[in-house]
Design a protein around this motif. Structure first.
Motif, PDB file in Angstrom:
ATOM      1  N   HIS A 188      32.717  45.701  40.640  1.00 28.90           N
ATOM      2  CA  HIS A 188      31.697  45.717  39.595  1.00 28.90           C
ATOM      3  C   HIS A 188      32.172  45.164  38.255  1.00 28.90           C
ATOM      4  O   HIS A 188      31.379  45.078  37.317  1.00 28.90           O
ATOM      5  N   CYS A 189      33.435  44.770  38.138  1.00 24.52           N
ATOM      6  CA  CYS A 189      33.931  44.320  36.838  1.00 24.52           C
ATOM      7  C   CYS A 189      33.493  42.892  36.543  1.00 24.52           C
ATOM      8  O   CYS A 189      33.241  42.101  37.452  1.00 24.52           O
ATOM      9  N   ASP A 190      33.399  42.575  35.251  1.00 22.43           N
ATOM     10  CA  ASP A 190      33.145  41.196  34.846  1.00 22.43           C
ATOM     11  C   ASP A 190      34.361  40.576  34.164  1.00 22.43           C
ATOM     12  O   ASP A 190      34.336  39.413  33.785  1.00 22.43           O
ATOM     13  N   LEU A 191      35.426  41.351  34.018  1.00 19.74           N
ATOM     14  CA  LEU A 191      36.693  40.840  33.484  1.00 19.74           C
ATOM     15  C   LEU A 191      37.841  41.592  34.134  1.00 19.74           C
ATOM     16  O   LEU A 191      37.859  42.823  34.132  1.00 19.74           O
ATOM     17  N   PHE A 192      38.776  40.841  34.701  1.00 23.76           N
ATOM     18  CA  PHE A 192      39.990  41.427  35.288  1.00 23.76           C
ATOM     19  C   PHE A 192      41.185  40.787  34.606  1.00 23.76           C
ATOM     20  O   PHE A 192      41.315  39.557  34.575  1.00 23.76           O
ATOM     21  N   ILE A 193      42.065  41.630  34.068  1.00 25.01           N
ATOM     22  CA  ILE A 193      43.257  41.164  33.366  1.00 25.01           C
ATOM     23  C   ILE A 193      44.479  41.760  34.048  1.00 25.01           C
ATOM     24  O   ILE A 193      44.552  42.980  34.252  1.00 25.01           O
ATOM     25  N   ALA A 194      45.446  40.931  34.413  1.00 23.33           N
ATOM     26  CA  ALA A 194      46.725  41.389  34.970  1.00 23.33           C
ATOM     27  C   ALA A 194      47.821  41.090  33.958  1.00 23.33           C
ATOM     28  O   ALA A 194      47.938  39.955  33.481  1.00 23.33           O
ATOM     29  N   ILE A 195      48.616  42.102  33.642  1.00 23.69           N
ATOM     30  CA  ILE A 195      49.625  41.987  32.585  1.00 23.69           C
ATOM     31  C   ILE A 195      50.998  42.344  33.141  1.00 23.69           C
ATOM     32  O   ILE A 195      51.202  43.459  33.635  1.00 23.69           O
ATOM     33  N   GLY A 196      51.933  41.406  33.082  1.00 20.81           N
ATOM     34  CA  GLY A 196      53.320  41.699  33.417  1.00 20.81           C
ATOM     35  C   GLY A 196      53.564  42.098  34.846  1.00 20.81           C
ATOM     36  O   GLY A 196      54.426  42.931  35.118  1.00 20.81           O
ATOM     37  N   THR A 197      52.845  41.497  35.774  1.00 22.50           N
ATOM     38  CA  THR A 197      53.042  41.816  37.183  1.00 22.50           C
ATOM     39  C   THR A 197      53.258  40.537  37.966  1.00 22.50           C
ATOM     40  O   THR A 197      52.639  39.503  37.663  1.00 22.50           O
ATOM     41  N   SER A 198      54.115  40.588  38.965  1.00 21.24           N
ATOM     42  CA  SER A 198      54.454  39.387  39.725  1.00 21.24           C
ATOM     43  C   SER A 198      53.310  38.900  40.590  1.00 21.24           C
ATOM     44  O   SER A 198      53.229  37.728  40.932  1.00 21.24           O
ATOM     45  N   GLY A 199      52.415  39.812  40.970  1.00 16.67           N
ATOM     46  CA  GLY A 199      51.291  39.420  41.810  1.00 16.67           C
ATOM     47  C   GLY A 199      51.677  39.035  43.224  1.00 16.67           C
ATOM     48  O   GLY A 199      50.951  38.294  43.891  1.00 16.67           O
ATOM     49  N   THR A 200      52.804  39.538  43.698  1.00 14.41           N
ATOM     50  CA  THR A 200      53.270  39.165  45.035  1.00 14.41           C
ATOM     51  C   THR A 200      53.267  40.328  46.021  1.00 14.41           C
ATOM     52  O   THR A 200      53.446  40.113  47.212  1.00 14.41           O
ATOM     53  N   VAL A 201      53.086  41.547  45.551  1.00 11.05           N
ATOM     54  CA  VAL A 201      53.144  42.731  46.417  1.00 11.05           C
ATOM     55  C   VAL A 201      51.732  43.256  46.648  1.00 11.05           C
ATOM     56  O   VAL A 201      51.000  43.530  45.701  1.00 11.05           O
TER      57      VAL A 201
END
Length: 243
Positions: free
Chosen positions: A168-181
């Motif tokens: 349901h979100c209209d904005l997703f922010i990822a901060i300081g994560t490798s995004g690989t796990v």
């Protein structure tokens, strides 16, 4: 402009406060093999080793030398002033978001400041280091508390709530994560699938397989306050220097 925001934070945001990230380049976690200190099997083999590992991190967190940084404080400000829906999902087990003032928060990998009864799964605030005398009060006989940490082979916490927020979100922010796990690595795909704007903040430039629509390269402590200013001003985030 935005109505429902999901923020994912990883080790990079806490590293700016002086906390060591778990995994080093050689694949060890503070000179320990992952399978020895971050799996249920490792805990069964050597309870004392695992307790020493987490007690060391717990003591560092409560040493008085680690404090929330500007990124933590900015997210707490966003929570206080944003009129829409907000969920902060953190992969970190420290309590720096709470110290900064965040309350709409989900620790998907557990919390270093808590112990858990292995029988009832009830959690307790950890006021003393882990050991044979640190036991639950929910069972007879009392059970020795284990770290309230999601280890490899265990299911992350709050996944139903996380997926509902991403849907349901209209904005997703990822901060300081490798995004690989996984499963956290799949959050951006879920947000993209449902039409959200997706933004990554990281010290490492994106590779050609990056699924985020926007990538901001730099320190979280510098970029996140700018992001929050943009959101609270009702502007759309872009990749420009002024966001």
């Amino acid at each position: 402009m935005y109505q429902q925001i999901v923020v994912l934070t990883g080790a990079g945001i806490s590293a700016e406060s002086g906390l060591r990230t778990f995994r080093d380049q050689d694949g060890l976690w503070e000179e320990h093999h992952i399978e020895d200190v971050a799996t249920p099997e490792g805990y069964e083999r050597d309870v004392e080793l695992v307790e020493r590992f987490y007690n060391s991190r717990w003591q560092q967190l409560h040493s008085g030398t680690v404090e929330p940084n500007a990124a933590h404080l900015a997210l707490a400000r966003l929570e206080a002033e944003f009129t829409g829906q907000l969920l902060i999902i953190t992969q970190n087990v420290d309590d720096l978001h709470e110290r900064a003032g965040s309350r709409r928060l989900l620790h998907m990998h557990g919390e270093l400041s808590k112990g858990r009864c292995p029988r009832s799964r009830q959690t307790f605030i950890l006021r003393d280091p882990f050991g044979p005398k640190n036991c639950c009060t929910c069972c007879i006989p009392a059970q020795r508390l284990r770290p309230h940490i999601v280890w490899f082979g265990e299911m992350p916490l709050g996944m139903d709530r996380i997926h509902d927020a991403l849907d349901h979100c209209d904005l997703f922010i990822a901060i300081g994560t490798s995004g690989t796990v996984y499963p956290a690595a799949g959050f951006v795909d879920a947000a993209n699938h449902h039409g959200a704007q997706t933004v990554e903040v990281n010290m490492i430039p994106p590779d050609r397989h990056c699924q985020f629509q926007y990538h901001l390269t730099g320190k979280a402590g510098e970029l996140v306050p700018q992001l929050v200013n943009t959101i609270l001003a009702g502007r759309v985030i872009s990749s420009e220097p002024n966001l």
